[in-house]
Design a protein around this motif. Structure first.
Motif, PDB file in Angstrom:
ATOM      1  N   ALA A 148      59.273 -13.028  72.420  1.00 23.67           N
ATOM      2  CA  ALA A 148      58.066 -12.224  72.224  1.00 23.67           C
ATOM      3  C   ALA A 148      57.947 -11.744  70.783  1.00 23.67           C
ATOM      4  CB  ALA A 148      58.076 -11.028  73.176  1.00 23.67           C
ATOM      5  N   ALA A 149      59.072 -11.386  70.160  1.00 19.14           N
ATOM      6  CA  ALA A 149      59.059 -10.959  68.758  1.00 19.14           C
ATOM      7  C   ALA A 149      58.662 -12.121  67.852  1.00 19.14           C
ATOM      8  CB  ALA A 149      60.431 -10.418  68.361  1.00 19.14           C
ATOM      9  N   VAL A 150      59.182 -13.314  68.141  1.00 19.94           N
ATOM     10  CA  VAL A 150      58.843 -14.494  67.345  1.00 19.94           C
ATOM     11  C   VAL A 150      57.350 -14.775  67.427  1.00 19.94           C
ATOM     12  CG1 VAL A 150      59.134 -16.990  67.138  1.00 19.94           C
ATOM     13  CG2 VAL A 150      61.117 -15.544  67.574  1.00 19.94           C
ATOM     14  N   ILE A 151      56.815 -14.811  68.634  1.00 19.40           N
ATOM     15  CA  ILE A 151      55.400 -15.154  68.832  1.00 19.40           C
ATOM     16  C   ILE A 151      54.492 -14.078  68.254  1.00 19.40           C
ATOM     17  CG2 ILE A 151      53.623 -15.466  70.601  1.00 19.40           C
ATOM     18  CD1 ILE A 151      55.773 -16.890  72.302  1.00 19.40           C
ATOM     19  N   SER A 152      54.838 -12.808  68.445  1.00 16.79           N
ATOM     20  CA  SER A 152      54.006 -11.717  67.925  1.00 16.79           C
ATOM     21  C   SER A 152      53.960 -11.737  66.401  1.00 16.79           C
ATOM     22  CB  SER A 152      54.542 -10.364  68.412  1.00 16.79           C
ATOM     23  OG  SER A 152      54.491 -10.269  69.818  1.00 16.79           O
ATOM     24  N   THR A 153      55.109 -11.940  65.780  1.00 17.81           N
ATOM     25  CA  THR A 153      55.171 -11.995  64.314  1.00 17.81           C
ATOM     26  C   THR A 153      54.454 -13.237  63.795  1.00 17.81           C
ATOM     27  OG1 THR A 153      57.291 -10.837  64.375  1.00 17.81           O
ATOM     28  CG2 THR A 153      56.711 -11.961  62.316  1.00 17.81           C
ATOM     29  N   LEU A 154      54.669 -14.358  64.459  1.00 18.38           N
ATOM     30  CA  LEU A 154      53.990 -15.595  64.082  1.00 18.38           C
ATOM     31  C   LEU A 154      52.477 -15.428  64.187  1.00 18.38           C
ATOM     32  CD1 LEU A 154      54.133 -18.601  63.345  1.00 18.38           C
ATOM     33  CD2 LEU A 154      54.498 -19.095  65.780  1.00 18.38           C
ATOM     34  N   ALA A 155      52.012 -14.744  65.211  1.00 21.15           N
ATOM     35  CA  ALA A 155      50.577 -14.516  65.386  1.00 21.15           C
ATOM     36  C   ALA A 155      49.998 -13.728  64.209  1.00 21.15           C
ATOM     37  CB  ALA A 155      50.326 -13.777  66.699  1.00 21.15           C
ATOM     38  N   SER A 156      50.727 -12.719  63.739  1.00 25.96           N
ATOM     39  CA  SER A 156      50.225 -11.932  62.597  1.00 25.96           C
ATOM     40  C   SER A 156      50.133 -12.806  61.354  1.00 25.96           C
ATOM     41  CB  SER A 156      51.130 -10.720  62.353  1.00 25.96           C
ATOM     42  OG  SER A 156      52.391 -11.098  61.829  1.00 25.96           O
TER      43      SER A 156
ATOM     44  N   LEU B 124      49.477 -15.992  61.339  1.00 25.48           N
ATOM     45  CA  LEU B 124      48.342 -16.898  61.506  1.00 25.48           C
ATOM     46  C   LEU B 124      47.031 -16.215  61.128  1.00 25.48           C
ATOM     47  CD1 LEU B 124      49.382 -18.697  64.813  1.00 25.48           C
ATOM     48  CD2 LEU B 124      49.481 -19.583  62.477  1.00 25.48           C
ATOM     49  N   VAL B 125      46.929 -14.922  61.414  1.00 24.76           N
ATOM     50  CA  VAL B 125      45.751 -14.168  60.960  1.00 24.76           C
ATOM     51  C   VAL B 125      45.769 -14.049  59.442  1.00 24.76           C
ATOM     52  CG1 VAL B 125      44.545 -11.958  61.047  1.00 24.76           C
ATOM     53  CG2 VAL B 125      45.518 -12.920  63.141  1.00 24.76           C
ATOM     54  N   LEU B 126      46.930 -13.764  58.872  1.00 27.44           N
ATOM     55  CA  LEU B 126      47.062 -13.675  57.421  1.00 27.44           C
ATOM     56  C   LEU B 126      46.625 -14.974  56.759  1.00 27.44           C
ATOM     57  CD1 LEU B 126      48.180 -12.184  54.858  1.00 27.44           C
ATOM     58  CD2 LEU B 126      50.398 -13.236  55.387  1.00 27.44           C
ATOM     59  N   LEU B 127      46.994 -16.101  57.350  1.00 26.20           N
ATOM     60  CA  LEU B 127      46.676 -17.419  56.791  1.00 26.20           C
ATOM     61  C   LEU B 127      45.248 -17.855  57.078  1.00 26.20           C
ATOM     62  CD1 LEU B 127      50.000 -19.190  57.790  1.00 26.20           C
ATOM     63  CD2 LEU B 127      49.201 -18.859  55.436  1.00 26.20           C
ATOM     64  N   GLY B 128      44.535 -17.094  57.893  1.00 29.31           N
ATOM     65  CA  GLY B 128      43.164 -17.470  58.235  1.00 29.31           C
ATOM     66  C   GLY B 128      43.082 -18.514  59.325  1.00 29.31           C
ATOM     67  N   LYS B 129      44.180 -18.738  60.060  1.00 29.19           N
ATOM     68  CA  LYS B 129      44.183 -19.700  61.157  1.00 29.19           C
ATOM     69  C   LYS B 129      43.614 -19.097  62.441  1.00 29.19           C
ATOM     70  CE  LYS B 129      46.594 -22.754  58.722  1.00 29.19           C
ATOM     71  NZ  LYS B 129      46.009 -24.054  58.268  1.00 29.19           N
ATOM     72  N   ALA B 130      43.519 -17.767  62.479  1.00 28.58           N
ATOM     73  CA  ALA B 130      42.959 -17.044  63.614  1.00 28.58           C
ATOM     74  C   ALA B 130      42.355 -15.751  63.067  1.00 28.58           C
ATOM     75  CB  ALA B 130      44.028 -16.756  64.660  1.00 28.58           C
ATOM     76  N   THR B 131      41.545 -15.093  63.889  1.00 30.65           N
ATOM     77  CA  THR B 131      40.856 -13.888  63.405  1.00 30.65           C
ATOM     78  C   THR B 131      41.262 -12.618  64.126  1.00 30.65           C
ATOM     79  OG1 THR B 131      39.002 -14.324  64.905  1.00 30.65           O
ATOM     80  CG2 THR B 131      38.842 -15.209  62.654  1.00 30.65           C
ATOM     81  N   GLU B 132      41.868 -12.738  65.304  1.00 31.11           N
ATOM     82  CA  GLU B 132      42.246 -11.534  66.044  1.00 31.11           C
ATOM     83  C   GLU B 132      43.506 -11.807  66.860  1.00 31.11           C
ATOM     84  OE1 GLU B 132      41.783 -11.963  69.505  1.00 31.11           O
ATOM     85  OE2 GLU B 132      40.975 -13.938  69.087  1.00 31.11           O
TER      86      GLU B 132
ATOM     87  N   LEU C 224      47.533 -19.359  69.745  1.00 32.91           N
ATOM     88  CA  LEU C 224      47.910 -20.421  68.811  1.00 32.91           C
ATOM     89  C   LEU C 224      49.391 -20.338  68.453  1.00 32.91           C
ATOM     90  CD1 LEU C 224      47.115 -22.815  67.062  1.00 32.91           C
ATOM     91  CD2 LEU C 224      46.389 -21.193  65.267  1.00 32.91           C
ATOM     92  N   ALA C 225      49.894 -19.115  68.271  1.00 32.40           N
ATOM     93  CA  ALA C 225      51.314 -18.928  67.944  1.00 32.40           C
ATOM     94  C   ALA C 225      52.195 -19.472  69.068  1.00 32.40           C
ATOM     95  CB  ALA C 225      51.609 -17.449  67.711  1.00 32.40           C
TER      96      ALA C 225
END
Length: 332
Positions: free
Chosen positions: A294-302, A304-312, A319-320
């Motif tokens: 869960a920590a890996v996916i949550s951090t990865l998700a943030s 992806l937003v930073l990279l512009g791969k997702a918006t929320e 995606l993560a």
């Protein structure tokens, strides 16, 4: 009468009492740090300067000036890894004491998707913590000692870690003063903001709530295009999956703050065994770890937003999860 030392005005500015003291301007901070790096200050001045800053608490302008001085002193530039465009600068200086550094698996998942990640950090300055450099080496992943090795690793693996000992020996010595002072100094903050290869995206972590906006405002002064500061686990850039997590964003000089909702329903209260082998076991699917994944996916998700791969958060988490499930399990 003895001639006043050139560094004395900076100590005086910080230490002239409740009514007379003031913060340094960005230009003054740049000049002061330049003198420190060139060893043009006395030991007594250095100790007084760092602890007066610690007592006062550094400003965004001071931090920006310090970072500019370090970048100029070391002549940092993207040319140090010629032909390689670094996508994310990831700082890792806090170390972990309650949970393993699961964010390392987030960074490696990004690398597996072709995202070039340059991570830097320091170790050993706080007892009872484990640090990214040691964990990476225990996992059999190389740590770069020079820019040629960074370039090779980024080209071949899309990931490279360099210790502050090699990135800036002078700052590494200053961080080591914590054992003498018994306190952290502003050096612990400015290292997180170095971004030596001028990556478009930067990510760092803080522990105390006030430091999030401080990092955010400094990133804007330094004109970092897109940055993310996470009030993460242990002060590292790792989203805690079992509680709400505060994120500070900068997007082309526009700042914002956001609370991400917890990924897990229950708070993790179990005593953790900080054995780095657990990261390999989770990566290879040889052992289940609900909190770690869960920590890996949550951090990865943030990221992806930073990279512009997702918006929320919701879309980024989906995606993560997909990227995590498709990782190269033979990496380690």
């Amino acid at each position: 009468m003895a001639t006043e030392h050139a560094f004395a005005p900076y100590v005086r500015a910080l230490g002239k009492g409740k009514r007379g003291s003031r913060s340094l301007s960005q230009d003054e901070a740049r000049d002061a740090m330049s003198m420190i790096l060139h060893q043009q200050v006395e030991p007594e001045q250095l100790g007084a300067f760092l602890m007066l800053l610690r007592l006062k608490e550094e400003t965004p302008g001071e931090l920006a000036g310090f970072v500019e001085a370090v970048r100029h002193f070391h002549n940092y530039s993207p040319a140090q890894v010629s032909g390689v465009q670094v996508d994310i600068d990831w700082s890792s200086y806090a170390g972990k004491k309650r949970h393993l550094p699961w964010f390392l698996l987030s960074a490696l998942t990004l690398a597996g998707q072709g995202i070039k990640v340059f991570m830097h950090g320091a170790k050993g300055h706080t007892q009872g913590r484990i640090y990214s450099e040691d964990v990476l080496q225990q996992l059999g992943l190389p740590v770069a000692q020079n820019w040629a090795q960074v370039e090779t690793q980024l080209r071949s693996k899309n990931f490279s870690f360099m210790s502050l000992q090699h990135l800036s020996p002078a700052l590494d010595q200053l961080i080591g003063l914590r054992a003498i002072f018994g306190l952290r100094s502003p050096v612990h903050t400015l290292t997180r903001l170095l971004n030596p290869l001028a990556a478009k995206h930067t990510i760092d972590g803080v522990f105390h709530p006030a430091y999030g906006p401080l990092h955010q405002q400094t990133a804007m002064l330094l004109k970092h295009p897109r940055s993310l500061t996470i009030r993460g686990d242990g002060g590292e850039a790792e989203v805690r999956p079992d509680s709400e997590c505060e994120l500070q964003w900068v997007d082309e000089q526009t700042s914002s703050s956001q609370i991400w909702q917890r990924h897990l329903n229950k708070r993790d209260t179990q005593e953790q065994l900080l054995d780095p082998r657990r990261l390999r076991l989770l990566w290879k699917d040889d052992q289940k770890d609900t909190y770690g994944e869960a920590a890996v996916i949550s951090t990865l998700a943030s990221c992806l937003v930073l990279l512009g791969k997702a918006t929320e958060q919701q879309g980024a988490t989906l995606l993560a999860t997909q990227w995590w499930q498709s990782r190269d399990r033979d990496l380690m």
